[in-house]
Design a protein around this motif. Structure first.
Motif, short mmCIF file in Angstrom:
data_model
loop_
_atom_site.label_atom_id
_atom_site.label_comp_id
_atom_site.label_asym_id
_atom_site.label_seq_id
_atom_site.Cartn_x
_atom_site.Cartn_y
_atom_site.Cartn_z
N PRO A 290 0.84 -1.20 0.00
CA PRO A 290 0.00 0.00 0.00
C PRO A 290 0.88 1.25 0.00
CG PRO A 290 -0.05 -1.07 2.15
CD PRO A 290 0.71 -1.97 1.23
N ASP A 291 0.33 2.33 -0.52
CA ASP A 291 1.07 3.59 -0.49
C ASP A 291 1.42 3.92 0.95
OD1 ASP A 291 0.88 3.88 -3.22
OD2 ASP A 291 -0.93 5.10 -3.12
N LEU A 292 2.65 4.36 1.13
CA LEU A 292 3.12 4.70 2.47
C LEU A 292 2.88 6.17 2.76
CD1 LEU A 292 6.49 2.74 2.52
CD2 LEU A 292 4.38 2.16 3.74
N PHE A 293 2.52 6.43 3.99
CA PHE A 293 2.22 7.78 4.44
C PHE A 293 2.95 8.01 5.74
CE2 PHE A 293 -0.61 11.17 6.07
CZ PHE A 293 -0.64 11.99 4.96
N GLU B 204 4.56 6.02 10.39
CA GLU B 204 4.58 5.73 8.96
C GLU B 204 3.94 4.38 8.70
OE1 GLU B 204 8.81 6.10 8.27
OE2 GLU B 204 9.20 4.10 9.03
N GLY B 205 3.28 4.31 7.55
CA GLY B 205 2.60 3.08 7.17
C GLY B 205 1.47 3.40 6.22
N PRO B 206 0.48 2.50 6.10
CA PRO B 206 -0.68 2.78 5.24
C PRO B 206 -1.40 4.05 5.73
CG PRO B 206 -0.63 0.48 5.89
CD PRO B 206 0.41 1.17 6.71
N LYS B 207 -1.81 4.87 4.79
CA LYS B 207 -2.37 6.18 5.15
C LYS B 207 -3.53 6.08 6.14
CE LYS B 207 -4.01 10.55 3.42
NZ LYS B 207 -4.22 11.42 2.29
N GLU C 236 5.34 -0.13 25.11
CA GLU C 236 4.83 -1.51 25.05
C GLU C 236 3.52 -1.56 24.27
OE1 GLU C 236 4.60 -3.10 29.03
OE2 GLU C 236 6.78 -2.94 29.30
N THR C 237 2.65 -0.59 24.53
CA THR C 237 1.37 -0.53 23.82
C THR C 237 1.61 -0.32 22.32
OG1 THR C 237 0.24 0.32 25.77
CG2 THR C 237 -0.82 0.71 23.64
N ALA C 238 2.45 0.65 21.99
CA ALA C 238 2.73 0.94 20.57
C ALA C 238 3.35 -0.27 19.89
CB ALA C 238 3.65 2.15 20.45
N ARG C 239 4.30 -0.90 20.55
CA ARG C 239 5.00 -2.02 19.94
C ARG C 239 4.12 -3.25 19.79
NH1 ARG C 239 10.59 -0.59 23.15
NH2 ARG C 239 11.30 0.98 21.64
N ALA C 240 3.08 -3.35 20.59
CA ALA C 240 2.13 -4.45 20.45
C ALA C 240 1.09 -4.15 19.37
CB ALA C 240 1.44 -4.73 21.79
N TYR C 241 0.66 -2.91 19.29
CA TYR C 241 -0.41 -2.49 18.38
C TYR C 241 0.08 -2.25 16.95
CZ TYR C 241 -4.04 0.50 16.36
OH TYR C 241 -4.99 1.06 15.54
N ASN C 242 1.18 -1.54 16.80
CA ASN C 242 1.61 -1.06 15.49
C ASN C 242 1.82 -2.14 14.44
OD1 ASN C 242 1.43 1.49 16.54
ND2 ASN C 242 3.62 1.89 16.56
N PRO C 243 2.46 -3.27 14.76
CA PRO C 243 2.67 -4.27 13.70
C PRO C 243 1.38 -4.77 13.06
CG PRO C 243 4.11 -4.71 15.56
CD PRO C 243 3.16 -3.63 15.99
N SER C 244 0.32 -4.88 13.85
CA SER C 244 -0.94 -5.37 13.29
C SER C 244 -1.56 -4.39 12.30
CB SER C 244 -1.94 -5.66 14.42
OG SER C 244 -2.38 -4.46 15.03
N LYS C 245 -1.16 -3.13 12.37
CA LYS C 245 -1.68 -2.09 11.47
C LYS C 245 -0.67 -1.70 10.41
CE LYS C 245 -5.50 -1.87 13.74
NZ LYS C 245 -6.69 -2.47 13.18
N GLY C 246 0.51 -2.30 10.45
CA GLY C 246 1.54 -1.97 9.47
C GLY C 246 2.21 -0.64 9.73
N VAL C 247 2.18 -0.19 10.99
CA VAL C 247 2.75 1.12 11.35
C VAL C 247 4.12 0.93 11.98
CG1 VAL C 247 2.45 3.15 12.84
CG2 VAL C 247 0.47 2.18 11.65
N THR C 248 5.05 1.78 11.60
CA THR C 248 6.37 1.84 12.21
C THR C 248 6.62 3.29 12.58
OG1 THR C 248 7.41 2.08 10.04
CG2 THR C 248 7.29 -0.14 10.94
#
Length: 147
Positions: A4-7, A56-59, A29-41
């Motif tokens: 997907p286009d990165l934003f 950064e990740g899908p818009k 800990e919350t971010a590191r658990a949540y972000n991978p499932s949404k494709g966010v870094t």
């Protein structure tokens, strides 16, 4: 399958109160658990009272996460510095990179020394300054402290 286009959204904010190290760990800990499932870094910098964050990740995922963060009562004065399409991730290896950023360290960054010496903080960063700060992190200014 195409990627997907990165934003990317870069923002700063001010903590509502001093945040204890254990609260920072809980946020990470919350971010590191949540972000991978949404494709966010991304990246989170904290100077004791202010935050500087890159998402950064899908818009849709980045915009949704930013909207939730902007409503979080743990901080105020949320200022969107950059919102842009990007060709590739800066933080592909981190679900959420993190470092503390002392005022002295911030004043040492080429191109930002005047800004931080004159009392400019994360909230007053212009787009070009934000990019310099991101590059300073990527180039290892915080050495082994970056997690």
């Amino acid at each position: 399958m195409t990627q997907p286009d990165l934003f990317q959204i870069v923002y700063s904010s001010t903590a509502s109160k001093r945040i204890a190290p254990e609260e920072i760990r809980a946020i990470l800990e919350t971010a590191r658990a949540y972000n991978p499932s949404k494709g966010v870094t991304g990246l989170l910098l904290h100077d004791g009272l202010h935050f500087f964050q890159v998402l950064e990740g899908p818009k849709d995922a980045v915009e949704s996460l930013y909207d939730a963060i902007a409503k979080d009562r743990r901080h105020a004065n949320v200022v969107r510095i950059l919102a842009q399409s990007i060709p590739e991730r800066n933080f592909a290896d981190w679900s959420m990179a993190y470092s503390e950023a002392s005022p002295d360290e911030l004043r040492e960054i080429d191109g930002l020394s005047d800004h931080f010496r004159d009392g400019g903080g994360f909230a007053n960063l212009q787009k070009g300054h934000a990019k310099l700060l991101i590059n300073a992190f990527l180039n290892g200014i915080w050495g082994n402290r970056a997690a």
